[in-house]
Design a protein around this motif. Structure first.
Motif, short mmCIF file in Angstrom:
data_model
loop_
_atom_site.label_atom_id
_atom_site.label_comp_id
_atom_site.label_asym_id
_atom_site.label_seq_id
_atom_site.Cartn_x
_atom_site.Cartn_y
_atom_site.Cartn_z
N ALA A 32 0.81 -1.22 0.00
CA ALA A 32 0.00 0.00 0.00
C ALA A 32 0.85 1.27 0.00
CB ALA A 32 -0.93 0.01 1.22
N ARG A 33 2.13 1.14 0.30
CA ARG A 33 3.01 2.32 0.35
C ARG A 33 3.30 2.82 -1.07
NH1 ARG A 33 6.26 2.80 5.02
NH2 ARG A 33 6.77 4.81 4.10
N PRO A 34 3.68 4.09 -1.22
CA PRO A 34 3.72 4.71 -2.55
C PRO A 34 4.52 3.98 -3.63
CG PRO A 34 3.97 6.39 -0.86
CD PRO A 34 3.99 5.06 -0.16
N LEU A 35 5.75 3.56 -3.35
CA LEU A 35 6.55 2.92 -4.40
C LEU A 35 5.87 1.67 -4.95
CD1 LEU A 35 10.07 3.25 -2.76
CD2 LEU A 35 9.33 4.40 -4.86
N LEU A 36 5.34 0.84 -4.07
CA LEU A 36 4.71 -0.41 -4.51
C LEU A 36 3.29 -0.19 -5.02
CD1 LEU A 36 6.13 -2.90 -1.86
CD2 LEU A 36 6.96 -2.41 -4.17
N HIS A 37 2.60 0.78 -4.47
CA HIS A 37 1.27 1.12 -4.97
C HIS A 37 1.36 1.55 -6.44
CE1 HIS A 37 -2.69 2.99 -5.31
NE2 HIS A 37 -2.06 4.04 -5.80
N PHE A 38 2.29 2.44 -6.73
CA PHE A 38 2.42 2.92 -8.11
C PHE A 38 3.07 1.87 -9.01
CE2 PHE A 38 1.74 7.03 -6.01
CZ PHE A 38 0.64 7.45 -6.76
N ALA A 39 3.88 1.00 -8.44
CA ALA A 39 4.41 -0.13 -9.24
C ALA A 39 3.24 -0.97 -9.72
CB ALA A 39 5.38 -0.96 -8.41
N VAL A 42 1.52 0.81 -12.59
CA VAL A 42 2.30 0.69 -13.82
C VAL A 42 2.09 -0.68 -14.45
CG1 VAL A 42 4.68 0.45 -14.69
CG2 VAL A 42 4.06 2.42 -13.26
N LEU A 43 2.18 -1.72 -13.64
CA LEU A 43 2.01 -3.08 -14.16
C LEU A 43 0.64 -3.28 -14.78
CD1 LEU A 43 3.78 -4.80 -11.17
CD2 LEU A 43 4.58 -4.91 -13.55
N LEU A 44 -0.39 -2.81 -14.11
CA LEU A 44 -1.75 -2.96 -14.64
C LEU A 44 -1.91 -2.19 -15.95
CD1 LEU A 44 -3.81 -2.72 -11.32
CD2 LEU A 44 -3.47 -4.76 -12.75
N GLN A 45 -1.32 -1.00 -16.03
CA GLN A 45 -1.40 -0.21 -17.27
C GLN A 45 -0.74 -0.93 -18.43
OE1 GLN A 45 0.32 3.61 -16.32
NE2 GLN A 45 -1.45 4.23 -15.13
N HIS A 46 0.24 -1.77 -18.13
CA HIS A 46 0.92 -2.53 -19.19
C HIS A 46 0.32 -3.93 -19.38
CE1 HIS A 46 4.11 0.27 -20.30
NE2 HIS A 46 4.11 0.65 -19.03
N GLY A 47 -0.83 -4.17 -18.77
CA GLY A 47 -1.56 -5.40 -19.03
C GLY A 47 -1.16 -6.61 -18.20
N LEU A 90 7.49 -11.88 -13.72
CA LEU A 90 8.13 -10.67 -13.21
C LEU A 90 7.94 -10.58 -11.71
CD1 LEU A 90 9.40 -7.79 -13.66
CD2 LEU A 90 7.09 -6.98 -14.12
N VAL A 91 9.01 -10.17 -11.01
CA VAL A 91 8.93 -9.88 -9.58
C VAL A 91 9.36 -8.43 -9.39
CG1 VAL A 91 9.90 -10.39 -7.30
CG2 VAL A 91 9.41 -12.26 -8.87
N VAL A 92 8.57 -7.69 -8.61
CA VAL A 92 8.94 -6.33 -8.21
C VAL A 92 9.03 -6.36 -6.69
CG1 VAL A 92 8.28 -3.90 -8.16
CG2 VAL A 92 7.74 -5.30 -10.18
N GLY A 93 10.22 -6.11 -6.16
CA GLY A 93 10.41 -6.23 -4.72
C GLY A 93 11.07 -5.02 -4.11
N LYS A 94 10.77 -4.80 -2.84
CA LYS A 94 11.33 -3.68 -2.08
C LYS A 94 12.16 -4.22 -0.93
CE LYS A 94 11.36 0.61 -0.19
NZ LYS A 94 12.63 0.55 0.54
N SER A 95 13.39 -3.77 -0.81
CA SER A 95 14.23 -3.98 0.37
C SER A 95 14.33 -5.44 0.79
CB SER A 95 13.73 -3.09 1.51
OG SER A 95 14.56 -3.18 2.63
N LEU A 96 13.67 -5.82 1.89
CA LEU A 96 13.72 -7.20 2.38
C LEU A 96 13.33 -8.18 1.29
CD1 LEU A 96 14.08 -9.10 4.89
CD2 LEU A 96 11.59 -8.90 5.17
#
Length: 196
Positions: A32-39, A42-47, A90-96
């Motif tokens: 829910a935090r900004p970087l992952l929310h907008f990620a 972006v992913l949804l916009q690209h299908g 595809l994996v989009v990950g933050k930090s840990l």
């Protein structure tokens, strides 16, 4: 290692059924935090179909060894990938979440790592093995980001001057919003370059 207090709640947002991206959080940085929310946006916009991984860090996690932390993260990310029956590309990950770099590398999965833990040997070694397109994003004021290591890995890199581990600028809210815009724009170009 038993951790009955930890759990993963996958949340799906549907796009293409054969193009699933798994979004992996940090310790205190949920989807829910900004970087992952907008990620996710972006992913949804690209299908892409997006599966967000939500977890509760178990009590005593701060006392886990690095190997125990890696095993804990890898188990959860592997379960999320396997739940997609081969559609996770595809994996989009933050930090840990970047402790799962080895999973992405070994399964030939595309990846975008936001503030990866580059100072942990396991992460740097896994990123060296990764052959699929990979984006690394970090800030020069982040203690777990290493510019030299990032540049040596042969992946796309966005380093944000003066940004911390949250990819924010100290005492500069408006500047932090500009950083968020820059990161989201770069992620958008990266995801767009992956094709259909």
């Amino acid at each position: 290692m038993s951790d009955p207090l930890s759990f993963a709640v996958p949340t799906r947002f549907d796009g293409a059924r054969d193009r699933v991206a798994v979004v992996v959080p940090g310790v205190g940085y949920s989807p829910a935090r900004p970087l992952l929310h907008f990620a996710r946006s972006v992913l949804l916009q690209h299908g892409w179909t997006v599966q967000e991984l939500w977890w509760q860090i178990p009590g005593g996690f701060a006392q886990f060894t690095v190997d125990e932390r890696i095993a804990w993260v890898e188990r959860r990310v592997s379960e999320a990938i396997e739940a997609e029956a081969g559609a996770c590309r595809l994996v989009v990950g933050k930090s840990l979440g970047s402790l799962a770099c080895g999973i992405a590398a070994d399964r030939n999965i595309l990846a975008a790592w936001l503030t990866p833990l580059l100072t942990i040997d396991h992460v740097a070694a896994a990123l060296r093995r990764a052959t699929e397109p990979t984006l690394l994003v970090g800030g020069s004021a982040d203690k777990v980001w290493d510019s030299r290591i990032a540049a040596s890995l042969g992946h796309e890199v966005l380093e944000v001057p003066a940004a911390d581990h949250g990819l924010e600028l100290a005492d500069d809210a408006a500047g932090s919003v500009d950083v968020l815009r820059r990161v989201v724009s770069r992620l958008d170009r990266f995801v767009g370059s992956l094709g259909r």
